[in-house]
Design a protein around this motif. Structure first.
Motif, PDB file in Angstrom:
ATOM      1  N   GLY A  28       0.785  -1.231   0.000  1.00  0.00           N
ATOM      2  CA  GLY A  28       0.000   0.000   0.000  1.00  0.00           C
ATOM      3  C   GLY A  28       0.812   1.273   0.000  1.00  0.00           C
ATOM      4  O   GLY A  28       0.277   2.357   0.236  1.00  0.00           O
ATOM      5  N   GLN A  29       2.125   1.183  -0.288  1.00  0.00           N
ATOM      6  CA  GLN A  29       2.992   2.360  -0.279  1.00  0.00           C
ATOM      7  C   GLN A  29       3.586   2.638  -1.660  1.00  0.00           C
ATOM      8  O   GLN A  29       3.626   1.774  -2.526  1.00  0.00           O
ATOM      9  CB  GLN A  29       4.141   2.179   0.713  1.00  0.00           C
ATOM     10  N   VAL A  30       4.081   3.883  -1.800  1.00  0.00           N
ATOM     11  CA  VAL A  30       4.863   4.263  -2.971  1.00  0.00           C
ATOM     12  C   VAL A  30       6.122   4.973  -2.482  1.00  0.00           C
ATOM     13  O   VAL A  30       6.164   5.488  -1.359  1.00  0.00           O
ATOM     14  CB  VAL A  30       4.083   5.199  -3.918  1.00  0.00           C
ATOM     15  N   VAL A  31       7.155   4.985  -3.320  1.00  0.00           N
ATOM     16  CA  VAL A  31       8.369   5.743  -3.038  1.00  0.00           C
ATOM     17  C   VAL A  31       8.421   6.943  -3.972  1.00  0.00           C
ATOM     18  O   VAL A  31       8.192   6.812  -5.186  1.00  0.00           O
ATOM     19  CB  VAL A  31       9.634   4.885  -3.203  1.00  0.00           C
ATOM     20  N   ILE A  32       8.718   8.104  -3.399  1.00  0.00           N
ATOM     21  CA  ILE A  32       8.853   9.343  -4.166  1.00  0.00           C
ATOM     22  C   ILE A  32      10.320   9.752  -4.186  1.00  0.00           C
ATOM     23  O   ILE A  32      10.959   9.845  -3.134  1.00  0.00           O
ATOM     24  CB  ILE A  32       8.009  10.472  -3.538  1.00  0.00           C
ATOM     25  N   ASP A  33      10.853   9.974  -5.374  1.00  0.00           N
ATOM     26  CA  ASP A  33      12.162  10.608  -5.515  1.00  0.00           C
ATOM     27  C   ASP A  33      11.938  12.109  -5.329  1.00  0.00           C
ATOM     28  O   ASP A  33      11.225  12.740  -6.123  1.00  0.00           O
ATOM     29  CB  ASP A  33      12.770  10.327  -6.889  1.00  0.00           C
ATOM     30  N   ILE A  70       6.976   9.678  -8.408  1.00  0.00           N
ATOM     31  CA  ILE A  70       6.830   8.320  -7.886  1.00  0.00           C
ATOM     32  C   ILE A  70       7.684   7.374  -8.743  1.00  0.00           C
ATOM     33  O   ILE A  70       7.516   7.316  -9.962  1.00  0.00           O
ATOM     34  CB  ILE A  70       5.368   7.874  -7.898  1.00  0.00           C
ATOM     35  N   THR A  71       8.602   6.673  -8.076  1.00  0.00           N
ATOM     36  CA  THR A  71       9.531   5.795  -8.816  1.00  0.00           C
ATOM     37  C   THR A  71       9.376   4.319  -8.481  1.00  0.00           C
ATOM     38  O   THR A  71       9.970   3.474  -9.162  1.00  0.00           O
ATOM     39  CB  THR A  71      10.981   6.215  -8.525  1.00  0.00           C
ATOM     40  N   ALA A  72       8.610   3.999  -7.455  1.00  0.00           N
ATOM     41  CA  ALA A  72       8.414   2.592  -7.100  1.00  0.00           C
ATOM     42  C   ALA A  72       7.104   2.452  -6.355  1.00  0.00           C
ATOM     43  O   ALA A  72       6.665   3.380  -5.659  1.00  0.00           O
ATOM     44  CB  ALA A  72       9.572   2.071  -6.245  1.00  0.00           C
ATOM     45  N   VAL A  73       6.461   1.297  -6.498  1.00  0.00           N
ATOM     46  CA  VAL A  73       5.214   1.032  -5.790  1.00  0.00           C
ATOM     47  C   VAL A  73       5.339  -0.308  -5.079  1.00  0.00           C
ATOM     48  O   VAL A  73       6.058  -1.212  -5.520  1.00  0.00           O
ATOM     49  CB  VAL A  73       3.990   1.027  -6.738  1.00  0.00           C
ATOM     50  N   ARG A  99      14.748  10.426  -0.948  1.00  0.00           N
ATOM     51  CA  ARG A  99      13.597   9.569  -1.229  1.00  0.00           C
ATOM     52  C   ARG A  99      12.776   9.368   0.030  1.00  0.00           C
ATOM     53  O   ARG A  99      13.307   9.400   1.146  1.00  0.00           O
ATOM     54  CB  ARG A  99      14.056   8.208  -1.781  1.00  0.00           C
ATOM     55  N   VAL A 100      11.479   9.123  -0.156  1.00  0.00           N
ATOM     56  CA  VAL A 100      10.606   8.887   0.983  1.00  0.00           C
ATOM     57  C   VAL A 100       9.506   7.918   0.567  1.00  0.00           C
ATOM     58  O   VAL A 100       9.028   7.952  -0.569  1.00  0.00           O
ATOM     59  CB  VAL A 100      10.012  10.213   1.502  1.00  0.00           C
TER      60      VAL A 100
END
Length: 318
Positions: A28-33, A70-73, A99-100
């Motif tokens: 349920g998360q995403v990573v933001i650059d 968004i670079t990863a889910v 990143r977060v």
């Protein structure tokens, strides 16, 4: 990844550049650059350990607002989100980093016509300004006093109130800040550091109908005294270091309404989206007064605390 650490409370110099593990998106998360991180006055208070409603516990990476891609889910998240330009709250920490990882429901997509740095400048301040204007109720012809009018929220309030047809009085601290206000839409600009500022407002306007209080303390008290019966006042900041001293009893005696916004999270998200749309359409222009590279987060905090900033302060991360 590069990050800024807060390992103990203190002055700006306790913000120390370092490294942290790259986040991995969980279910349920995403990573933001992160391209830009938002800095708020509240974060300078958190860093100092000042008691308040948004306290933090070191060690941590500070910051609560970012803009990036968004670079990863993670599992259970639609991969279509990858590549989207977004702004997002981070849950209270983690923003001063490359990143977060955040809940997939947190990011808000940035309109194509809006630059990412401007979107970050509107993430918290645009939401607040849009909410305050709607909650207090501003009508054409209202005489509206905006305190801390050259600040991140204040400059947006001047623009929104002016566009709503109000007669806007901008109050800011120091000549450099006051000079900015007519260009934002203020009919009258005054320096609240001068002892006669309230007299100038009264001479020009007679009285006022709405106070948007971003300073608190004695300035808020003087602004309250300018309100006419039926006036409204809402406090959103304490640039003076103190909240407004105006009591409910004093307001009732003067026939003034003290507005205290109570907005559910879903509505706050809608206010952010509205601010982004308005900016994309050219109706709102965030004032980005200064920007610092990530490694100079301590300098950014020092500038804010020294009252040396105008508009929004951003950290440029990438």
């Amino acid at each position: 990844m590069r990050a800024i650490w807060l390992r103990e409370f203190g002055g700006p110099d306790v913000l120390v550049p370092g490294t942290a593990p790259d986040p991995t998106p969980g279910p349920g998360q995403v990573v933001i650059d992160v391209a830009h991180a938002n800095i708020t006055f509240v974060e300078t208070q958190q860093r100092s350990g000042r008691p308040g409603p948004f306290q933090v516990t070191p060690p941590l990476i500070p910051g609560n607002g970012v803009g990036g891609v968004i670079t990863a889910v993670g599992p259970e998240v639609d991969v279509v989100l990858t590549g989207r330009r977004v702004v997002s709250a981070t849950g209270g920490s983690g923003a001063y980093a490359e990143r977060v990882a955040v809940d997939a429901s947190a990011p808000i997509e940035v309109p194509a016509a809006l630059a990412l740095d401007e979107a970050v400048a509107l993430l918290a301040d645009g939401r607040t300004a849009t909410m305050l204007v709607e909650t207090v109720g501003i009508h054409p012809g209202d005489r509206v006093l905006v305190e801390a009018a050259a600040g991140g929220v204040g400059n947006l309030l001047v623009q929104i109130a002016s566009r709503a047809g109000a007669r806007v009085i901008g109050a800011a601290g120091g000549p450099r800040k006051v000079e900015l206000l007519p260009g934002l839409g203020a009919e009258l600009a005054v320096d609240y550091l001068l002892p006669d500022w309230a007299d100038r407002v009264r001479a020009a306007m007679g009285g006022i109908d709405v106070v948007l209080d971003g300073v608190g303390g004695a300035v808020a008290g003087a602004a309250f005294d300018l309100l006419e019966p039926g006036g409204r006042m809402v406090s959103f900041g304490l640039a003076s270091g103190e909240w407004s001293p105006v009591s409910a009893e004093a307001a009732t005696a003067r026939q003034v309404t003290l507005v205290r916004p109570d907005v559910p999270p879903a509505r706050l998200r809608a206010y952010t989206q509205q601010a982004l749309r308005d900016a994309a359409a050219g109706h709102l222009r965030p004032l980005i007064g200064q920007r610092f590279p990530l490694e100079r987060a301590a300098d950014a905090h020092a500038a804010i605390e020294a009252r040396a900033t105008v508009g929004k302060t951003l950290l440029d991360v990438s």
